[in-house]
Design a protein around this motif. Structure first.
Motif, PDB file in Angstrom:
ATOM      1  N   SER A 146       0.859  -1.182   0.000  1.00  0.00           N
ATOM      2  CA  SER A 146       0.000   0.000   0.000  1.00  0.00           C
ATOM      3  C   SER A 146       0.896   1.234   0.000  1.00  0.00           C
ATOM      4  CB  SER A 146      -0.922   0.011   1.226  1.00  0.00           C
ATOM      5  OG  SER A 146      -1.673   1.208   1.284  1.00  0.00           O
ATOM      6  N   PHE A 169      -0.810  -1.552  -4.484  1.00  0.00           N
ATOM      7  CA  PHE A 169      -1.843  -0.518  -4.499  1.00  0.00           C
ATOM      8  C   PHE A 169      -1.180   0.836  -4.260  1.00  0.00           C
ATOM      9  CE2 PHE A 169      -4.065  -4.373  -3.450  1.00  0.00           C
ATOM     10  CZ  PHE A 169      -5.342  -4.245  -3.974  1.00  0.00           C
ATOM     11  N   GLU A 171      -2.334   5.057  -3.702  1.00  0.00           N
ATOM     12  CA  GLU A 171      -3.420   6.017  -3.570  1.00  0.00           C
ATOM     13  C   GLU A 171      -3.447   6.941  -4.790  1.00  0.00           C
ATOM     14  OE1 GLU A 171      -3.040   7.992   0.158  1.00  0.00           O
ATOM     15  OE2 GLU A 171      -3.419   6.172   1.333  1.00  0.00           O
ATOM     16  N   GLU A 274      -2.889  -1.480  -8.892  1.00  0.00           N
ATOM     17  CA  GLU A 274      -4.193  -0.894  -8.637  1.00  0.00           C
ATOM     18  C   GLU A 274      -4.055   0.480  -7.998  1.00  0.00           C
ATOM     19  OE1 GLU A 274      -6.960  -2.204  -9.598  1.00  0.00           O
ATOM     20  OE2 GLU A 274      -6.312  -4.246 -10.094  1.00  0.00           O
ATOM     21  N   GLY A 276      -5.763   2.463  -5.238  1.00  0.00           N
ATOM     22  CA  GLY A 276      -6.664   2.191  -4.131  1.00  0.00           C
ATOM     23  C   GLY A 276      -6.013   2.540  -2.817  1.00  0.00           C
ATOM     24  N   TYR A 277      -6.744   2.278  -1.746  1.00  0.00           N
ATOM     25  CA  TYR A 277      -6.303   2.655  -0.412  1.00  0.00           C
ATOM     26  C   TYR A 277      -5.930   1.425   0.416  1.00  0.00           C
ATOM     27  CZ  TYR A 277      -8.179   7.220  -1.672  1.00  0.00           C
ATOM     28  OH  TYR A 277      -8.418   8.416  -2.295  1.00  0.00           O
ATOM     29  N   ASP A 280      -8.384  -1.330   0.699  1.00  0.00           N
ATOM     30  CA  ASP A 280      -8.490  -2.167  -0.497  1.00  0.00           C
ATOM     31  C   ASP A 280      -7.418  -3.254  -0.492  1.00  0.00           C
ATOM     32  OD1 ASP A 280     -10.611  -0.578  -1.644  1.00  0.00           O
ATOM     33  OD2 ASP A 280      -9.078   0.920  -2.104  1.00  0.00           O
TER      34      ASP A 280
END
Length: 347
Positions: A146, A169, A171, A274, A276-277, A280
């Motif tokens: 992330s 992922f 942001e 992706e 996303g956060y 996710d």
């Protein structure tokens, strides 16, 4: 005439107009005693604070990081562990990250790991140490990444620890990329000429002071350092090519110009999977592990004495500026985004 009757009081001395007013009365002794006791109390608090910090750090180095509940089912047996990599990747924070990876590896209840990256990069050796340990960990447990505000240079390097089976992922506002290597160097030769400074080090080899900021580099010195930089650069490119299934060596090399990519551009170029956060990424890991209920925990580390009395950043900046010129000749290859400002230990 008769003498005045005694009143029982001592006769008052007549004031001398040449001596001025009488001195003020001395303060009671108890005020000084209170001040001394207050001072001792403050000293005691500082000492106890320092001992407490040293105590926690000592046991943290033995037993590993602590767990802090983040989300999910607080009573679930199966866990997803968050390992945070934030700020510049360098000691002593590297050791904390490695201990967290080791903890996740040994804990049988940890079924997956989320690597939370918010870093502009850092030292080449430290970035590779973290990557190497993550490669060992992913053989046993799935890893997802992330990316927060920034996952650039060494921050992207460590993200490759998720491997081809992991998902990265980012942001929508994440900046990533900045793929490459830098060795910060100051060139103060012009200033040295103006103020009359002559660099004349005593050395045992031609290249011992190759990064001396008070003179120009020779052609042979630049060739040596170009070779060192290229080796680290090639390793970076190959690691990305090995861990991004849709990118080969030539594609990565076209992207490895030091450029920063937005999340949208990074996805279009295959650098992330992706947009996303964190939630996710956790949902992805929970689905991958197959557990209906999981407890998401975060590894935390006790604050050191420096962390308590000063913020980590402030303490580092004060020390860095004091040592900047002294350390300017020390070579440090870095996977780092150089335009961000102060580089710990270098600026």
């Amino acid at each position: 005439m008769t003498d005045p009757k005694p009143t029982g009081e001592a006769p008052r001395p007549e004031s001398d107009p040449h001596q001025g007013p009488p001195p003020p009365p001395k303060p009671p002794r108890r005020n000084w005693l209170a001040r001394i006791l207050l001072l001792l109390l403050l000293v005691s608090v500082l000492f106890n604070l320092g001992f407490y910090a040293m105590y926690q750090e000592f046991f943290a180095s033995s037993d590993g990081p602590s767990e802090q509940f983040e989300s999910g089912d607080q009573f679930a047996e199966q866990k997803i562990a968050i390992i945070s990599i934030s700020g510049t990747i360098m000691p002593p924070f590297t050791e904390r990250i490695l201990r967290a990876i080791e903890q996740a590896d040994k804990d049988d209840q940890v079924k997956a790991v989320l690597l939370e990256v918010d870093s502009p990069g850092g030292l080449v050796a430290d970035s590779h140490q973290i990557y190497h340990r993550l490669v060992e960990l992913r053989e046993k447990k799935p890893i997802a990444v992330s990316m927060k505000r920034m996952a650039a240079s060494g921050g992207y390097y460590v993200s490759m620890g998720a491997g081809t089976d992991g998902v990265i992922f980012a942001e929508p506002t994440t900046w990533t990329g900045s793929l490459g290597v830098i060795i910060p160097r100051f060139d103060l030769s012009g200033l040295a000429d103006k103020v009359g400074i002559v660099s004349d080090p005593l050395k045992t080899g031609e290249f011992k002071d190759a990064l001396n900021p008070f003179r120009n580099m020779t052609k042979r010195e630049r060739e040596v350092w170009d070779h060192i930089l290229d080796e680290s650069y090639q390793r970076f490119i190959n690691i990305i090519a090995d861990n991004r299934k849709d990118l080969d060596y030539d594609q990565v090399k076209k992207l490895a110009t030091g450029q920063i990519y937005t999340a949208t551009d990074a996805k279009a170029n295959g650098l992330i999977d992706e947009i996303g956060y964190q939630e996710d990424a956790i949902a992805y890991l929970q689905k991958k592990t197959g557990f209906e209920k999981v407890r998401v925990i975060r590894y935390t580390h006790p604050a050191s004495l420096a962390d308590i009395l000063l913020s980590t950043a402030e303490a580092g900046q004060v020390e860095n500026r004091k040592q900047a010129l002294l350390e300017s000749t020390v070579p440090r290859a870095m996977y780092y985004t150089s335009w961000l400002g102060d580089v710990p230990g270098l600026q």
